[in-house]
Structure formats: C-alpha cells, structure tokens
Enzyme design. Structure first.
Site, short mmCIF file in Angstrom:
data_model
loop_
_atom_site.label_atom_id
_atom_site.label_comp_id
_atom_site.label_asym_id
_atom_site.label_seq_id
_atom_site.Cartn_x
_atom_site.Cartn_y
_atom_site.Cartn_z
N ALA A 143 -35.71 9.87 -55.25
CA ALA A 143 -34.71 10.59 -56.04
C ALA A 143 -33.49 10.78 -55.14
O ALA A 143 -33.60 10.80 -53.91
CB ALA A 143 -35.27 11.93 -56.49
N GLY A 148 -39.60 9.32 -55.10
CA GLY A 148 -39.50 8.94 -56.50
C GLY A 148 -39.64 7.44 -56.72
O GLY A 148 -40.01 7.01 -57.82
N GLU A 186 -43.28 6.84 -56.79
CA GLU A 186 -43.74 7.41 -58.06
C GLU A 186 -43.40 6.49 -59.23
O GLU A 186 -44.19 6.33 -60.16
CB GLU A 186 -43.10 8.80 -58.25
CG GLU A 186 -43.61 9.80 -57.21
CD GLU A 186 -42.87 11.13 -57.27
OE1 GLU A 186 -41.64 11.16 -57.09
OE2 GLU A 186 -43.54 12.16 -57.50
N GLU A 245 -41.43 13.68 -49.24
CA GLU A 245 -40.79 14.90 -49.75
C GLU A 245 -40.95 16.13 -48.86
O GLU A 245 -40.02 16.92 -48.75
CB GLU A 245 -41.31 15.22 -51.17
CG GLU A 245 -40.73 14.32 -52.26
CD GLU A 245 -41.53 13.06 -52.52
OE1 GLU A 245 -42.40 12.70 -51.69
OE2 GLU A 245 -41.30 12.42 -53.55
C1 HXC Z 1 -29.60 9.54 -51.66
C2 HXC Z 1 -29.97 7.79 -50.23
C3 HXC Z 1 -31.36 7.92 -50.40
C4 HXC Z 1 -31.83 8.94 -51.28
C5 HXC Z 1 -31.00 6.31 -49.03
N1 HXC Z 1 -29.80 6.78 -49.38
N2 HXC Z 1 -31.97 6.99 -49.64
N3 HXC Z 1 -29.10 8.59 -50.86
N4 HXC Z 1 -30.91 9.73 -51.88
N5 HXC Z 1 -33.13 9.11 -51.53
C6 HXC Z 1 -28.50 6.29 -48.92
C7 HXC Z 1 -28.20 6.73 -47.51
O1 HXC Z 1 -27.70 8.06 -47.51
C8 HXC Z 1 -27.14 5.75 -47.12
O2 HXC Z 1 -25.91 6.10 -47.68
C9 HXC Z 1 -27.62 4.47 -47.79
O3 HXC Z 1 -28.48 4.88 -48.84
C10 HXC Z 1 -28.40 3.56 -46.86
O4 HXC Z 1 -29.44 4.31 -46.28
P1 HXC Z 1 -29.64 4.45 -44.67
O5 HXC Z 1 -30.36 5.71 -44.44
O6 HXC Z 1 -28.36 4.25 -43.97
O7 HXC Z 1 -30.58 3.19 -44.39
P2 HXC Z 1 -31.71 3.07 -43.26
O8 HXC Z 1 -31.24 3.65 -41.95
O9 HXC Z 1 -32.16 1.66 -43.30
O10 HXC Z 1 -32.91 3.99 -43.77
C11 HXC Z 1 -33.57 3.69 -44.98
C12 HXC Z 1 -34.47 4.88 -45.40
C13 HXC Z 1 -33.59 6.16 -45.44
C14 HXC Z 1 -35.61 5.05 -44.40
C15 HXC Z 1 -35.05 4.54 -46.78
O11 HXC Z 1 -32.43 5.89 -46.23
C16 HXC Z 1 -34.30 7.33 -46.03
O12 HXC Z 1 -35.11 7.96 -45.35
N6 HXC Z 1 -33.95 7.66 -47.28
C17 HXC Z 1 -34.51 8.84 -47.93
C18 HXC Z 1 -35.91 8.60 -48.36
C19 HXC Z 1 -36.52 9.83 -49.00
O13 HXC Z 1 -36.64 10.88 -48.35
N7 HXC Z 1 -36.88 9.72 -50.27
C20 HXC Z 1 -37.48 10.82 -51.02
C21 HXC Z 1 -36.38 11.60 -51.72
S1 HXC Z 1 -37.05 12.99 -52.54
P3 HXC Z 1 -24.54 6.06 -46.85
O14 HXC Z 1 -23.54 6.60 -47.83
O15 HXC Z 1 -24.76 6.90 -45.64
O16 HXC Z 1 -24.35 4.61 -46.53
C22 HXC Z 1 -37.75 12.40 -53.94
C23 HXC Z 1 -38.32 13.43 -54.89
C24 HXC Z 1 -38.76 12.82 -56.20
O17 HXC Z 1 -37.81 11.25 -54.16
C25 HXC Z 1 -39.01 13.92 -57.25
C26 HXC Z 1 -37.78 14.58 -57.77
C27 HXC Z 1 -38.05 15.57 -58.88
#
Ligand code: HXC
Length: 259
Positions: free
Chosen positions: A65, A110, A113, A133
């Site tokens: 998400a 997400g 999921e 998360e």
């Molecule tokens: C918003 C995101 C994102 C996310 C990546 N990006 N994941 N933006 N939400 N979930 C964006 C980054 O901010 C970045 O933007 C661009 O995508 C590229 O990502 P990088 O981090 O620069 O790439 P990298 O270093 O290769 O790392 C990849 C990654 C990392 C390991 C996947 O991006 C990451 O940890 N993302 C978050 C993963 C996460 O925690 N997901 C769970 C979210 S909570 P910019 O603008 O800086 O280029 C969830 C809850 C679901 O899903 C239920 C909700 C009700």
C-alpha cells in the site's frame, strides 16, 4: 480501456492486468485500487475472456500500500482504506474466472496480499515476498493476516508477519506461497501457457472448481462435500459435460462452447 495506474490488455481469451505505477513500485493508493477493480470488472464482463493474469510493470509486482497515502490517516480512515482494499481483493478471489498472479518482482505488504487474493501465484526468480508492516507500526490490512496462515500455516505466517522478513522466490516456493518459480525473462510466457491450458478446458467446469474450492474451504468437511456434490451435479445440465464426455468416447478433442 484507459486507466491511470493499470494497463488492461487482451490476448485472445486471456486478459492481462498490469499494475502500472512503476515510479512508486506500483504502490497501492485508493485510485490504483479502483483501477484494479475496473480492470477486473472489465475482464469479468467480457464473454471472450476466460483467464486473467495479474502482474506489475517494471521491477515490482506491488511494493505495498502507498505509505505516503497512509502516513497521516486517522483510525477510521485507516479502517476504511483497509476495507476498500479488502473489497477489491475479495472481488478478485470470488469472481468466476480464474486469476493468476504473475509475480515479477517485489510483492510486499499489500502486494503480497494482492498476490494471495489471486487463485494461485507463479513467481519470477527475481520476486521477493514479505509482510513488512510491523516495521511501519501497522499490521497487514488487505487480508494478509487471514490469507497468509491459510496458505502457509499459522506458524510460518506469524514468523513472516512478526519479523517483517523478506523472502525470495525459492523460499516462497518451499513454504507453498507460490506454485512455480521461473526465470524472470520467461515468466509471462510460462504464465500465459498455464492460462492457455486452463482456457482450453470447459470453462463452466473451471469456474465450478473455483467456486467449490473457495466455498468448501470456508466450512466443515461434511458441508464441503455437500457443496462439491451440488456443484458436480449442476454440471450435468451443461452442454460442456455432454461435449466433454462424448468427445472422450468418440476419441476426439472436445469443442467447448461455454454453455
Ligand atoms: C509508497 C513506495 C512504496 C510504498 C516504494 N515506494 N514502495 N512509495 N509506498 N509502499 C517508492 C519509493 O519511495 C521510491 O520513491 C520508489 O518507490 C522506488 O523505491 P526505492 O525505495 O527507492 O527502491 P529500492 O531501494 O530498490 O527499495 C525497494 C523496496 C523499498 C525494498 C521495495 O521501496 C521498500 O521497502 N518499499 C516499502 C515496502 C513496504 O513497506 N511495503 C508495505 C507497505 S504497508 P522515490 O520518490 O523516492 O523515488 C502495506 C499495508 C497494506 O502494504 C494494508 C493497508 C490497509
């Protein structure tokens, strides 16, 4: 169909839905969830489409998400967002046509999921899975705490959710989260071949299998056997059953019509 964050394409009787927000690694905000729903609705409504493939553009399937979208949410907004995603994912899970996740890269939070709401998952060797998360101070909210234990067992689901560990495709295969792992550049060809094999069969029967498995998994075994027998019986009212069995007896390939 033009959608801001999702590509909808058709190749014969296969629909390919691609989450297409690569700059944010296909992170899911409300708009992207709505686009996924519209694409699934289109696939469901198109009589030509037999199987749907869901994948992501670029190096991610879906990295979760959208964290920036959620950052300042109040409790009721968080709950509403969880319910929005749950409803879209439940639609994928319960729509009649099979949906295969072609997991091309990150399937985190997400994204994991979303993959789990599909009928089954085939991963590229570059795919990564996890429920990160708790590292953000939240739980999974699009069904992860419920579908992950059903797929991989309670102990493994708890370990993945509590540690926020990311696992690679081969570990996902080992624990039963994905069915196959294939080289990245062969993923779509492989998944399309699986989809074509499904599309060549009796589609009423394929959809009946989905319904029987989905509904049977929710209830006790005796009730589940009843569901199976009912669904099995109904297929004897179809032309596909007559064609399928007649073709076998006549030693020819069946020509299924979807009736
Ligand atoms: C918003 C995101 C994102 C996310 C990546 N990006 N994941 N933006 N939400 N979930 C964006 C980054 O901010 C970045 O933007 C661009 O995508 C590229 O990502 P990088 O981090 O620069 O790439 P990298 O270093 O290769 O790392 C990849 C990654 C990392 C390991 C996947 O991006 C990451 O940890 N993302 C978050 C993963 C996460 O925690 N997901 C769970 C979210 S909570 P910019 O603008 O800086 O280029 C969830 C809850 C679901 O899903 C239920 C909700 C009700």
């Amino acid at each position: 169909m033009e959608l801001a964050n999702v590509l909808y394409e058709k190749e014969g009787d296969i629909a390919i839905v691609t989450v297409n927000r690569p700059k944010a690694l296909n992170a899911l905000n409300a708009e992207t969830l709505a686009d996924i729903e519209k694409a699934m609705d289109a696939a469901a409504a198109d009589p030509e489409v037999k199987v749907v493939i869901l994948t992501g553009a670029g190096r991610a399937f879906v990295a979760g998400a959208d964290i920036t979208f959620m950052q300042n949410m109040k409790p009721l907004e968080g709950r509403a967002f969880a319910m929005l995603g749950q409803a879209v994912f439940r639609k994928i899970e319960t729509m009649e046509k099979p949906v295969i996740a072609a997991v091309n890269g990150f399937a985190l939070g997400g994204g994991c999921e979303l993959a789990m709401a599909c009928d089954f998952r085939i991963a590229s060797d570059a795919a990564k899975f996890g429920q990160p998360e708790v590292g953000l101070g939240i739980t999974p909210g699009f069904g992860g705490t419920q579908r992950l234990p059903r797929l991989v067992g309670e102990g493994m689901a708890k370990e993945l959710c509590y540690t926020a560990d990311t696992i690679d495709a081969n570990e996902a295969l080992r624990i039963g989260l994905v069915n196959h792992v294939v080289p990245a550049d062969e993923l779509m060809t492989y998944v399309k071949n699986v989809a074509k094999r499904i599309a060549s069969k009796g589609q009423l029967a394929v959809r009946a299998c989905k319904k029987a498995i989905n509904e049977g998994m929710q209830v006790d075994i005796d009730r589940a056997m009843g569901i199976e027998a009912d669904i099995f019986g109904i297929l004897f009212s179809t032309e596909e059953q007559k064609e399928g069995m007649t073709a076998f007896v006549e030693k020819r390939k069946p020509a299924f019509t979807g009736k």
